[in-house]
Structure formats: C-alpha cells, structure tokens
Design a protein around this motif. Structure first.
Motif, PDB file in Angstrom:
ATOM      1  N   ASN A  12     -56.695 -76.327  10.033  1.00 32.57           N
ATOM      2  CA  ASN A  12     -56.459 -76.032  11.446  1.00 32.57           C
ATOM      3  C   ASN A  12     -55.092 -75.427  11.671  1.00 32.57           C
ATOM      4  O   ASN A  12     -54.912 -74.534  12.487  1.00 32.57           O
ATOM      5  CB  ASN A  12     -56.581 -77.300  12.284  1.00 32.57           C
ATOM      6  N   ILE A  15     -54.184 -71.527  11.515  1.00 36.15           N
ATOM      7  CA  ILE A  15     -54.379 -70.585  12.611  1.00 36.15           C
ATOM      8  C   ILE A  15     -53.495 -70.973  13.783  1.00 36.15           C
ATOM      9  O   ILE A  15     -53.744 -71.961  14.461  1.00 36.15           O
ATOM     10  CB  ILE A  15     -55.855 -70.587  13.057  1.00 36.15           C
ATOM     11  N   HIS A  17     -52.206 -69.318  17.102  1.00 32.12           N
ATOM     12  CA  HIS A  17     -52.368 -68.117  17.919  1.00 32.12           C
ATOM     13  C   HIS A  17     -51.192 -67.952  18.839  1.00 32.12           C
ATOM     14  O   HIS A  17     -50.827 -68.868  19.552  1.00 32.12           O
ATOM     15  CB  HIS A  17     -53.647 -68.218  18.743  1.00 32.12           C
ATOM     16  N   THR A  18     -50.596 -66.777  18.807  1.00 27.94           N
ATOM     17  CA  THR A  18     -49.442 -66.546  19.677  1.00 27.94           C
ATOM     18  C   THR A  18     -49.637 -65.306  20.547  1.00 27.94           C
ATOM     19  O   THR A  18     -48.757 -64.951  21.309  1.00 27.94           O
ATOM     20  CB  THR A  18     -48.170 -66.345  18.835  1.00 27.94           C
ATOM     21  N   TYR A  19     -50.766 -64.701  20.404  1.00 28.30           N
ATOM     22  CA  TYR A  19     -50.941 -63.438  21.170  1.00 28.30           C
ATOM     23  C   TYR A  19     -51.133 -63.728  22.659  1.00 28.30           C
ATOM     24  O   TYR A  19     -51.530 -64.823  23.045  1.00 28.30           O
ATOM     25  CB  TYR A  19     -52.131 -62.638  20.637  1.00 28.30           C
ATOM     26  N   PRO A  20     -50.818 -62.762  23.517  1.00 27.47           N
ATOM     27  CA  PRO A  20     -50.999 -62.966  24.954  1.00 27.47           C
ATOM     28  C   PRO A  20     -52.476 -63.044  25.294  1.00 27.47           C
ATOM     29  O   PRO A  20     -53.268 -62.215  24.832  1.00 27.47           O
ATOM     30  CB  PRO A  20     -50.344 -61.735  25.584  1.00 27.47           C
ATOM     31  N   LEU A  21     -52.822 -64.042  26.075  1.00 28.83           N
ATOM     32  CA  LEU A  21     -54.235 -64.236  26.415  1.00 28.83           C
ATOM     33  C   LEU A  21     -54.348 -64.331  27.934  1.00 28.83           C
ATOM     34  O   LEU A  21     -53.900 -65.295  28.553  1.00 28.83           O
ATOM     35  CB  LEU A  21     -54.739 -65.524  25.760  1.00 28.83           C
ATOM     36  N   GLN A  23     -55.862 -65.109  31.311  1.00 24.07           N
ATOM     37  CA  GLN A  23     -56.900 -66.030  31.786  1.00 24.07           C
ATOM     38  C   GLN A  23     -57.518 -65.559  33.096  1.00 24.07           C
ATOM     39  O   GLN A  23     -58.723 -65.572  33.250  1.00 24.07           O
ATOM     40  CB  GLN A  23     -56.279 -67.425  32.001  1.00 24.07           C
ATOM     41  N   PHE A  92     -51.722 -66.965  29.124  1.00 20.40           N
ATOM     42  CA  PHE A  92     -51.071 -67.821  28.127  1.00 20.40           C
ATOM     43  C   PHE A  92     -50.387 -66.924  27.131  1.00 20.40           C
ATOM     44  O   PHE A  92     -50.832 -65.812  26.847  1.00 20.40           O
ATOM     45  CB  PHE A  92     -52.100 -68.691  27.403  1.00 20.40           C
ATOM     46  N   PHE A  93     -49.262 -67.482  26.571  1.00 22.94           N
ATOM     47  CA  PHE A  93     -48.549 -66.666  25.584  1.00 22.94           C
ATOM     48  C   PHE A  93     -47.838 -67.588  24.614  1.00 22.94           C
ATOM     49  O   PHE A  93     -47.396 -68.694  24.979  1.00 22.94           O
ATOM     50  CB  PHE A  93     -47.535 -65.756  26.300  1.00 22.94           C
ATOM     51  N   GLY A  94     -47.741 -67.158  23.383  1.00 21.56           N
ATOM     52  CA  GLY A  94     -46.973 -67.903  22.391  1.00 21.56           C
ATOM     53  C   GLY A  94     -47.628 -69.197  21.933  1.00 21.56           C
ATOM     54  O   GLY A  94     -47.013 -70.003  21.254  1.00 21.56           O
ATOM     55  N   GLY A  95     -48.853 -69.432  22.346  1.00 27.27           N
ATOM     56  CA  GLY A  95     -49.562 -70.621  21.869  1.00 27.27           C
ATOM     57  C   GLY A  95     -49.325 -71.849  22.721  1.00 27.27           C
ATOM     58  O   GLY A  95     -50.145 -72.755  22.733  1.00 27.27           O
ATOM     59  N   ASN A  96     -48.197 -71.884  23.475  1.00 27.18           N
ATOM     60  CA  ASN A  96     -47.932 -73.111  24.231  1.00 27.18           C
ATOM     61  C   ASN A  96     -47.408 -72.831  25.629  1.00 27.18           C
ATOM     62  O   ASN A  96     -46.955 -73.721  26.315  1.00 27.18           O
ATOM     63  CB  ASN A  96     -46.932 -73.996  23.470  1.00 27.18           C
ATOM     64  N   LEU A  97     -47.438 -71.591  26.055  1.00 26.46           N
ATOM     65  CA  LEU A  97     -46.869 -71.253  27.358  1.00 26.46           C
ATOM     66  C   LEU A  97     -47.942 -70.789  28.333  1.00 26.46           C
ATOM     67  O   LEU A  97     -48.806 -69.988  27.973  1.00 26.46           O
ATOM     68  CB  LEU A  97     -45.845 -70.124  27.196  1.00 26.46           C
ATOM     69  N   GLY A  98     -47.839 -71.333  29.539  1.00 23.45           N
ATOM     70  CA  GLY A  98     -48.674 -70.796  30.605  1.00 23.45           C
ATOM     71  C   GLY A  98     -47.769 -70.036  31.559  1.00 23.45           C
ATOM     72  O   GLY A  98     -46.688 -70.497  31.905  1.00 23.45           O
TER      73      GLY A  98
END
Lengths: 104, 527
Positions: A12, A15, A17-21, A23, A92-98
C-alpha cells in the motif's frame, strides 16, 4: 500474521498519490486549468505553511479574475459557503491537502 | 436695482439641476456548496481516482489490440471496395457505350446528313446558301442558364466545351442559387454531355489550350479564374485564383490561351469588367498574376465625389490577339471603345477609338489577313475595320442586337453573325457587300435568344448557343464555304493567295484613296 500485514502495508505504501485531483468545479475549462495551476504553485511554494498558501491563492485569483475570492487550505475542514456560479474549485493536492477556492 | 448688485446677463451661470436616477441590476447568480475534508476522505478519493485511471489504461490497451485486428480485416474490405469500384467503372463505361450506340442508331439520319448531305438546290440559288439544322443539345438540369461561351476542342473535331451561367446584367434567379456548369459535348452523343462540372457560380468564358487539349481555362461571374484538366477523373480545378489577392474585381468576360513562354510555361490572358487585362502564368502549384493593362478612358468624369474625380475605366468585354504578332491585341469595352494594345507597353494604347455606340461583344481577326478585323455590338451593327484606321470599311445594320460575329475559317470573305432575335446570318463580301447570303431563323424569337457562335475548324459545322442552355449544331451548305480553287492552267497560285486577293478585291472599293490624285490638266497636254 504480523509479517503478512507488514508486506501488505508495504504494497500500500508504494502508491503515494500527490497529483492534483479536482473534486468539484463549475468553472470553464480555461479558468479551471489556470486556477489549478495557481493552487499548485502556491501549495508547492509554501509546503506546510497553509496560511501563506491560502493567502497567495486568494491574492493571485483576485488579480486574475477580480475580487473577492476566498481560499481554504487545510488537511481537515468542513465548509458551507455561498459562491457565485462558475467560480467554485474544490480539489485535493499532495495526498493530504484539501483546497477550496471560490468567489463571493 | 443699483449698479453694485447688478450683474450682466452673460455673467449669470445657469443653475445645475440635479436629478436622481436609480437602476437595479440583477444580482450575480449564486450557488450553495458544502463539504468537509478529512485525511481519510482525501485518501479514499485518491484511491478511487487511481483505480479509474488504471481501468482506462487497460481499456485503451484492449482497444489498441482491437484496432490492430480490425485494421487487418479493413484492408481486406478495401480490396473488396476496389473491385466493386472497378465493376462500377466498367458498368459506367458500358452504359456510356450503350447510350452512344442507341443515339447513333436513333439519330442515324442526322449523322448521315452531317457527313454527306450537300444541299443540291444551292446550284440554282446563285450565291445564297442555307443552313441545315442537325442536333439540338440541352442539358436538362441547367435549362434556365445561358450558354456563355463555346470552344471547340483542338484535338477532336466532334467535341466542344460549353460554359453555362447567368451573364452579367442578368441577375441570378432569386429562387435558385447562382450556379454554373462546364460541359463537354460530343456530336456523337447529343443527348447527354460527356463531362459535367458544376461550378460555384456562373461560368462566363472558357478556352481550350491549343497544344494541351485537356486544359481548360474558365472565367467566372464573380471574377474567379480556374484551370481544369478534363482528362482527370477529379472535378477539382487544377489551378484556382485566390479569393482575396488575385481574383478579378468583376465578371471575367474572356480568357485566351497564348503561346507558351520560351521555357515551356503555360500562360493565358483574361479580360474582366473591372477594366484590367491580366496575364496568368501557370507555376508548379499556383497561378501568378500580372496586370498587363488597365483600360483608362480619357473622358472627364461627370460625377465627382467630394472634389475627387476618379478616372473612368472601361469595362472590358472581349479580347482578340493578333494571329501573327502575339504581342498585339484588341480589346472591346462595354462603352463601345476598341483599344489596340501591346503586351510590351502598358502605359499607352497603340490605338483607341469609339467604335460602337453600345457594348462591343466580339472582335475577330480575319483568318487570312490580320489587318482586317470585325466587331459586333449591342447597337445592332457589325463593322469591318482595317488596322490603323478609325473609320470602318463596312457597316452592316442587323436591326437587332448582335450577340456574336466570327469570320468563317473556310473563306476569307465570309462571316457569320447571330442576332438576339434568333437569326443566324451569313455575309459574303465577295458576293454582296450589302445583302446577306443566308438569313435563317433558328427558333421563334420569343423562346430564347442566341448568345454565342462557334465555327468548327475542320467540318462545315457551326454550333450556336442560346439563353436556354440549348446548343444547336448547323451544317453550312456548299455556297457558304466556297473556296477559291487554284487554276489548273497558267501561273500557280495557292488558295491562300487567291483568298487574300479575293478579300482585297472586295474591300478595295470601300477604302478611301490614300491621297487625292489631281487629274492631269488638259491644257498642259495641249501645249
């Protein structure tokens, strides 16, 4: 048993993920691309200083699309807002930012 | 009122009146949005999105494989299509052949007349002749268009090309779009054209290249010019003018191919109603334009716009090149002027004179003597001119607007005229300078008008175009093409020389003497 769990955790962990997502967004395609760009630069520049990042996002968007913009950058938050149509960006960005940006 | 609190009237300022005005704009539309973000929500969202991406990638891979597989089958299919095309082509060729044979059978009598019938009554008629109507050809889909130009193919004596369009002055019919056609007709198949090409607007004029009989230059109503290769299966123009930079500003009235340049480049001239004569050089991929001359009229303009008087420009209608000296050409204009110009000098005209009262429709050099030429006009007259002279040698009044005139290629003194009331008239200057030798109505004048005439270069056949897209082929009876036979005895003269002599004999009586010769005084001879 423990070993098994460890290996699974390793799988787990690989992987991250840090790309901008994006929402939620109701902007035009051009505006959307530009806003995402602004947010990424701000967040990458200031790292963990979320206050500075939010401030930069707000200022840059104000400059680009006119006042008044609002920005929220954080790891956990809840918001309820009223925004002008076609100006909302929630991603979301960087895996932990909203990040949420909108115009009143 | 005293002088201290008296103010002059002009020093009093008006009180500014203030008014309130309110406007309320509609507020920008607003939406509500609420959400909450936590670490696990963010994590879940990323995972979900990642899975979706993975799936899409796999799908793409599968699609690629599928496309690859389908390509193979597609190539097989293409092969099938080609064979189908081939069969279709064969079918078309057979159908064409069939049509031709049926036409030849049904119109056998006409075909026989075309080849062998010589009017026997001609020998009892003196010099008068007749015209035998052969075929009438109509392209049904364009029956409301005018035949705007006819040109015989230089390679096949039974084939000619025709342009169909609405001529300048006739507005395109309001209920139908402005279209034109370029058609190739064969005398062997008078029921349907060999080649049809629909053009974007009315085609006005065309010309076959003399050495490359498959090249067709076409001029259009809106000023465009195109070169078609009729031997190719494609209907696309090989060369087309640019709509912005190169095309003429007004309707193109005539195009003429001229001799190739020394290095083999094809070129042609065009004359347009915008008053310019242009030379077009066919390059590898485009046509290059050179404006040769602008037809400036010397008349003082009567209307001035804001004190600026534009120079008047003649609207060119026809052009004719000198048959021997390719640098000299004649231009006729809508105002009735004839300009004699030179390709070397564009700044002045070798000759300029008012030839007609109305638009000049055609100028044609005599086939035997290039010093003699004909012109016809809307003012009902045909005039015979001699080079370097402003006074016509002969004037023929036809009483109707003359749409076309051409010298016969068979005799130096015969020319054919078509008038708008559907008469084809022939004159032979050798036989009679005042009366025609043949005047034949083609149709009742109410049906249509005749627009263009063309002589075949080999057979004694003329084709006449009309305003209803009809083309009538007519055979000239023997009297209309009498050729001077070289005498069997005595000095040897060629036909060429005899024809020239005949023409000069016919024209000599009309020429003004060069200088007045004072008759010899009787008294002096006595003493």
């Amino acid at each position: 048993m423990e070993e098994f769990a460890d290996t699974k955790e390793d799988e787990n962990k690989k992987i991250v993920h840090t790309y901008p997502l994006v929402q939620a967004c109701d902007m035009s395609e051009e505006m959307k691309a530009e806003t995402v760009e602004v947010i990424i630069t701000a967040c990458e520049k200031f790292g963990t200083d979320y206050f500075a990042a939010a401030k930069t996002v707000k200022q840059m968007l104000d400059k680009k699309y006119g006042p008044q913009w609002n920005a929220v950058v954080g790891e956990a938050f809840g918001i309820q807002i009223t925004h002008q149509t076609n100006t909302l960006m929630y991603m979301f960005f960087g895996g932990n930012l909203g990040i949420c940006a909108w115009k009143i | 009122m005293n002088q201290f609190n008296f103010f002059e009237r002009c020093a009093l300022t008006e009180e500014i009146i203030l008014r309130d005005k309110e406007v309320q704009t509609t507020p920008p539309t607003k939406n509500d949005f609420c959400t909450y973000a936590t670490q696990w929500i963010i994590y879940d969202a990323y995972n979900e999105d990642f899975l979706k991406q993975q799936e899409e990638k796999e799908k793409e891979k599968r699609d690629k494989v599928a496309v690859h597989a389908s390509k193979k089958s597609a190539s097989k299919k293409k092969k099938n299509d080609i064979t189908e095309d081939q069969t279709e082509k064969n079918m078309l060729i057979t159908a064409k052949f069939l049509e031709r044979i049926i036409n030849l059978n049904t119109m056998d009598a006409i075909a026989q007349d075309f080849r062998y019938y010589e009017d026997p009554s001609d020998q009892f008629r003196g010099r008068d002749g007749t015209l035998l109507p052969l075929w009438t050809m109509t392209y049904d889909r364009a029956d409301n268009l005018h035949v705007t130009d006819i040109s015989w193919s230089p390679d096949y004596f039974d084939m000619f090309a025709v342009t169909l369009g609405t001529p300048e002055g006739h507005l395109p019919l309001t209920d139908s779009p402005d279209v034109g056609y370029v058609c190739l007709w064969s005398l062997k198949n008078p029921s349907y054209p060999e080649y049809i090409n629909q053009t974007h607007c009315g085609a006005m004029c065309l010309d076959f290249h003399r050495n490359h009989g498959f090249l067709l230059a076409v001029g259009f109503h809106d000023g465009h010019l195109a070169v078609y290769n009729v031997s190719l299966p494609t209907k696309e123009a090989q060369y087309m003018t640019d709509a912005v930079n190169t095309k003429h500003m007004a309707c193109v009235r005539q195009v003429v191919w001229v001799k190739d340049l020394p290095d083999g480049e094809l070129n042609f001239y065009s004359i347009s109603e915008d008053g310019t004569v242009c030379n077009w050089l066919l390059m590898q991929s485009e046509m290059s334009k050179t404006i040769i001359v602008t037809l400036v009229l010397d008349i003082e303009p009567q209307i001035t716009l804001g004190g600026i008087s534009e120079t008047l420009i003649g609207r060119g209608t026809t052009i004719a090149f000198h048959p021997e000296n390719s640098g000299i050409y004649l231009v006729g204009t809508n105002e009735g002027y004839i300009f004699k110009c030179n390709t070397e000098w564009s700044s002045f005209f070798m000759q300029k004179f008012k030839a007609h009262e109305m638009s000049v429709y055609r100028i044609d050099y005599n086939k035997y003597d290039p010093n003699i030429y004909l012109s016809c006009s809307g003012d009902c007259t045909v005039k015979v001119w001699e080079d370097k002279s402003d006074i016509p040698l002969l004037i023929f009044d036809l009483l109707w607007s003359v749409s076309d005139v051409l010298w016969s290629p068979f005799s130096s003194t015969v020319f054919g005229v078509i008038t708008e009331d559907c008469d084809v008239v022939f004159y032979d200057l050798d036989a009679d300078k005042y009366k025609n030798i043949c005047c034949q109505p083609i149709q009742p004048e109410s049906q249509y008008q005749l627009t263009k005439l063309a002589f075949n270069w080999r057979m004694p056949v003329i084709v006449v175009g009309s305003s209803k897209s009809t083309i009538v082929a007519l055979k000239m009876s023997p009297n209309l093409r009498l050729i001077m036979k070289p005498p069997k005895k005595g000095k040897h003269y060629t036909t060429q020389m005899l024809e020239l002599e005949k023409l000069h004999k016919a024209l000599d009586s009309t020429r003004e003497p060069d200088t007045l010769v004072v008759p010899a005084d009787d008294d002096t001879t006595d003493s």
